[in-house]
Write an enzyme that holds these catalytic residues in place. Structure first.
Site, PDB file in Angstrom:
ATOM      1  N   SER A  12       1.159  -1.194   0.045  1.00  0.00           N
ATOM      2  CA  SER A  12       0.209  -0.216  -0.230  1.00  0.00           C
ATOM      3  C   SER A  12       0.820   1.193  -0.059  1.00  0.00           C
ATOM      4  O   SER A  12       1.663   1.314   1.105  1.00  0.00           O
ATOM      5  CB  SER A  12      -0.945  -0.058   1.233  1.00  0.00           C
ATOM      6  N   HIS A  37      -1.049  -1.368  -4.628  1.00  0.00           N
ATOM      7  CA  HIS A  37      -2.535  -0.959  -3.775  1.00  0.00           C
ATOM      8  C   HIS A  37      -2.493   0.528  -3.334  1.00  0.00           C
ATOM      9  O   HIS A  37      -1.789   1.083  -2.909  1.00  0.00           O
ATOM     10  CB  HIS A  37      -2.387  -1.808  -2.633  1.00  0.00           C
ATOM     11  N   ASP A  39      -4.944   3.597  -1.962  1.00  0.00           N
ATOM     12  CA  ASP A  39      -5.866   3.889  -0.853  1.00  0.00           C
ATOM     13  C   ASP A  39      -6.480   5.212  -1.051  1.00  0.00           C
ATOM     14  O   ASP A  39      -5.587   6.370  -0.556  1.00  0.00           O
ATOM     15  CB  ASP A  39      -5.440   3.637   0.503  1.00  0.00           C
ATOM     16  N   MET A  41      -9.172   7.950   0.218  1.00  0.00           N
ATOM     17  CA  MET A  41      -9.731   8.280   1.336  1.00  0.00           C
ATOM     18  C   MET A  41     -10.379   9.729   1.204  1.00  0.00           C
ATOM     19  O   MET A  41      -9.755  10.683   0.496  1.00  0.00           O
ATOM     20  CB  MET A  41      -9.011   8.236   2.659  1.00  0.00           C
ATOM     21  N   HIS A  70      -8.628   1.170  -3.672  1.00  0.00           N
ATOM     22  CA  HIS A  70      -9.196   0.729  -2.662  1.00  0.00           C
ATOM     23  C   HIS A  70      -9.871   2.213  -2.225  1.00  0.00           C
ATOM     24  O   HIS A  70      -9.268   2.997  -1.786  1.00  0.00           O
ATOM     25  CB  HIS A  70      -8.521   0.172  -1.491  1.00  0.00           C
ATOM     26  N   MET A  72     -12.248   4.413  -0.065  1.00  0.00           N
ATOM     27  CA  MET A  72     -12.683   4.425   1.260  1.00  0.00           C
ATOM     28  C   MET A  72     -13.319   5.870   1.141  1.00  0.00           C
ATOM     29  O   MET A  72     -13.105   6.801   1.780  1.00  0.00           O
ATOM     30  CB  MET A  72     -11.680   4.512   2.383  1.00  0.00           C
ATOM     31  N   MET A 141     -11.181  -6.340   5.555  1.00  0.00           N
ATOM     32  CA  MET A 141     -10.438  -5.485   6.334  1.00  0.00           C
ATOM     33  C   MET A 141      -9.974  -5.901   7.692  1.00  0.00           C
ATOM     34  O   MET A 141     -10.958  -6.357   8.202  1.00  0.00           O
ATOM     35  CB  MET A 141     -11.295  -4.190   6.534  1.00  0.00           C
ATOM     36  N   GLY A 148      -2.927   3.931   8.267  1.00  0.00           N
ATOM     37  CA  GLY A 148      -1.950   2.861   8.133  1.00  0.00           C
ATOM     38  C   GLY A 148      -1.391   2.426   9.481  1.00  0.00           C
ATOM     39  O   GLY A 148      -1.415   3.301  10.315  1.00  0.00           O
ATOM     40  N   ASP A 176      -6.392  -6.784   4.092  1.00  0.00           N
ATOM     41  CA  ASP A 176      -6.117  -5.362   4.166  1.00  0.00           C
ATOM     42  C   ASP A 176      -5.739  -4.660   5.786  1.00  0.00           C
ATOM     43  O   ASP A 176      -6.929  -4.460   6.092  1.00  0.00           O
ATOM     44  CB  ASP A 176      -7.033  -4.435   3.248  1.00  0.00           C
ATOM     45  N   GLY A 178      -2.673  -4.359   8.990  1.00  0.00           N
ATOM     46  CA  GLY A 178      -1.859  -4.950   9.868  1.00  0.00           C
ATOM     47  C   GLY A 178      -1.185  -6.420   9.404  1.00  0.00           C
ATOM     48  O   GLY A 178      -1.045  -7.272  10.131  1.00  0.00           O
ATOM     49  N   GLY A 198       1.244  -2.104   4.211  1.00  0.00           N
ATOM     50  CA  GLY A 198       1.849  -0.736   4.008  1.00  0.00           C
ATOM     51  C   GLY A 198       3.182  -0.817   4.751  1.00  0.00           C
ATOM     52  O   GLY A 198       4.184  -0.847   4.264  1.00  0.00           O
ATOM     53  N   SER A 199       2.949  -0.610   6.130  1.00  0.00           N
ATOM     54  CA  SER A 199       3.831  -0.510   7.056  1.00  0.00           C
ATOM     55  C   SER A 199       5.080  -1.519   7.076  1.00  0.00           C
ATOM     56  O   SER A 199       6.104  -1.180   7.023  1.00  0.00           O
ATOM     57  CB  SER A 199       3.462  -0.055   8.417  1.00  0.00           C
TER      58      SER A 199
HETATM   59  C1  DX5 Z   1      -6.132   1.089   5.747  1.00  0.00           C
HETATM   60  C2  DX5 Z   1      -5.715   0.859   4.375  1.00  0.00           C
HETATM   61  C3  DX5 Z   1      -4.779   0.044   4.298  1.00  0.00           C
HETATM   62  C4  DX5 Z   1      -3.508   0.453   5.086  1.00  0.00           C
HETATM   63  C5  DX5 Z   1      -2.607  -0.924   5.413  1.00  0.00           C
HETATM   64  O1  DX5 Z   1      -7.241   1.976   5.902  1.00  0.00           O
HETATM   65  O2  DX5 Z   1      -6.824   0.699   3.540  1.00  0.00           O
HETATM   66  O3  DX5 Z   1      -4.289  -0.397   3.014  1.00  0.00           O
HETATM   67  O4  DX5 Z   1      -2.546   0.974   4.235  1.00  0.00           O
HETATM   68  O5  DX5 Z   1      -1.602  -0.402   6.116  1.00  0.00           O
HETATM   69  P1  DX5 Z   1      -0.854  -1.327   6.960  1.00  0.00           P
HETATM   70  O6  DX5 Z   1      -0.402  -2.508   6.194  1.00  0.00           O
HETATM   71  O7  DX5 Z   1       0.061  -0.568   7.685  1.00  0.00           O
HETATM   72  O8  DX5 Z   1      -1.722  -1.750   8.202  1.00  0.00           O
HETATM   73 ZN    ZN Z   2      -6.432  -0.499   1.510  1.00  0.00          ZN
END
Ligand code: DX5
Ligand code: ZN
Length: 228
Positions: A12, A37, A39, A41, A70, A72, A141, A148, A176, A178, A198-199
């Site tokens: 991500s 990916h 995101d 928002m 994705h 949101m 989710m 993230g 998606d 953690g 992501g992280s």
């Molecule tokens: C959360 C996003 C994820 C997020 C995942 O709202 O949809 O894609 O970036 O990040 P990590 O892997 O750090 O949880």
């Molecule tokens: Zn996402």
């Protein structure tokens, strides 16, 4: 795009350097990312704001693999054509984003994209029972969307149920939130094939130290595959 259930790692770019998306995308792909990916928002459906169609369109030429967008956001439908024009391969909307997800999924496919449906942690698997033939991807989710780096919420029971409901249909199960080397085996064993991270991918690396991305990606992949 052919369908298979092999493990795919989808970093991500929410965890990338926001001033340098082009090079970040190139770096993760060179280091083994299967999908990218993205995101989106809106500060309304989720309490955070990222970017919209013009930015996603600017990412497109850098993405050689699969651009997995994705959303949101709420409402969704008015923006579907803009994301088709931006070049999204997969466009995923939340089932919680409005009363007419059935129409939304039809419209996404109608605009030429693969259609994804995302489920917040509080939404049961059964909610998509009547959507399975309109869907190319179910995003489970494992955090409440918006940020993230949050702690993984165990959804393995939901994933197993979805895997059973999907049967032989060519529908991906994406996880998606953690995902890291510790949680990846739990979700792959339950039936997930697309792992967003992501992280856990961007941690410790940069476009000047991209081998760290590669190491992070392969560690997650190995952990996920070891549970199959
Ligand atoms: C959360 C996003 C994820 C997020 C995942 O709202 O949809 O894609 O970036 O990040 P990590 O892997 O750090 O949880
Ligand atoms: Zn996402």
């Amino acid at each position: 795009m052919s369908f298979d259930r092999s493990i795919k790692i989808a970093p991500s770019i929410l965890s990338a350097d926001f001033a340098n998306f082009g090079q970040e995308i190139q770096a993760i792909e060179a280091q083994g990312a299967d999908w990218v990916h993205v995101d989106v928002m809106d500060g309304h459906f989720v309490p955070n704001l990222t970017f919209g169609p013009p930015a996603v369109k600017a990412f497109r030429p850098h993405v050689k693999t699969v651009m997995d967008v994705h959303l949101m956001i709420s409402p969704v439908d008015a923006y579907i054509d803009a994301y088709a024009d931006a070049g999204a391969d997969y466009l995923t909307a939340h089932i919680e984003a409005g009363p007419h997800i059935h129409r939304t999924l039809q419209a996404i496919r109608g605009a030429g994209m693969k259609a994804g449906v995302a489920l917040n942690p509080g939404t049961p698997a059964d909610a998509i029972e009547h959507l399975l033939d309109l869907t190319d991807l179910v995003c489970v989710m494992t955090v409440n969307p918006g940020f993230g780096g949050q702690k993984f919420i165990d959804m393995t029971t939901k994933i197993r149920k979805l895997r059973e409901m999907i049967g032989d249909r060519p529908v991906h199960i994406e996880i998606d939130g953690g995902v890291d080397p510790t949680t990846a085996p739990l979700v792959s064993a339950a039936g997930a094939d697309v792992l967003v991270a992501g992280s856990a991918v961007f941690r410790g690396g940069s476009v000047d130290a991209p081998d760290v991305y590669g190491k992070n990606i392969s560690t997650i992949r190995t952990a996920a595959e070891s549970a199959l």
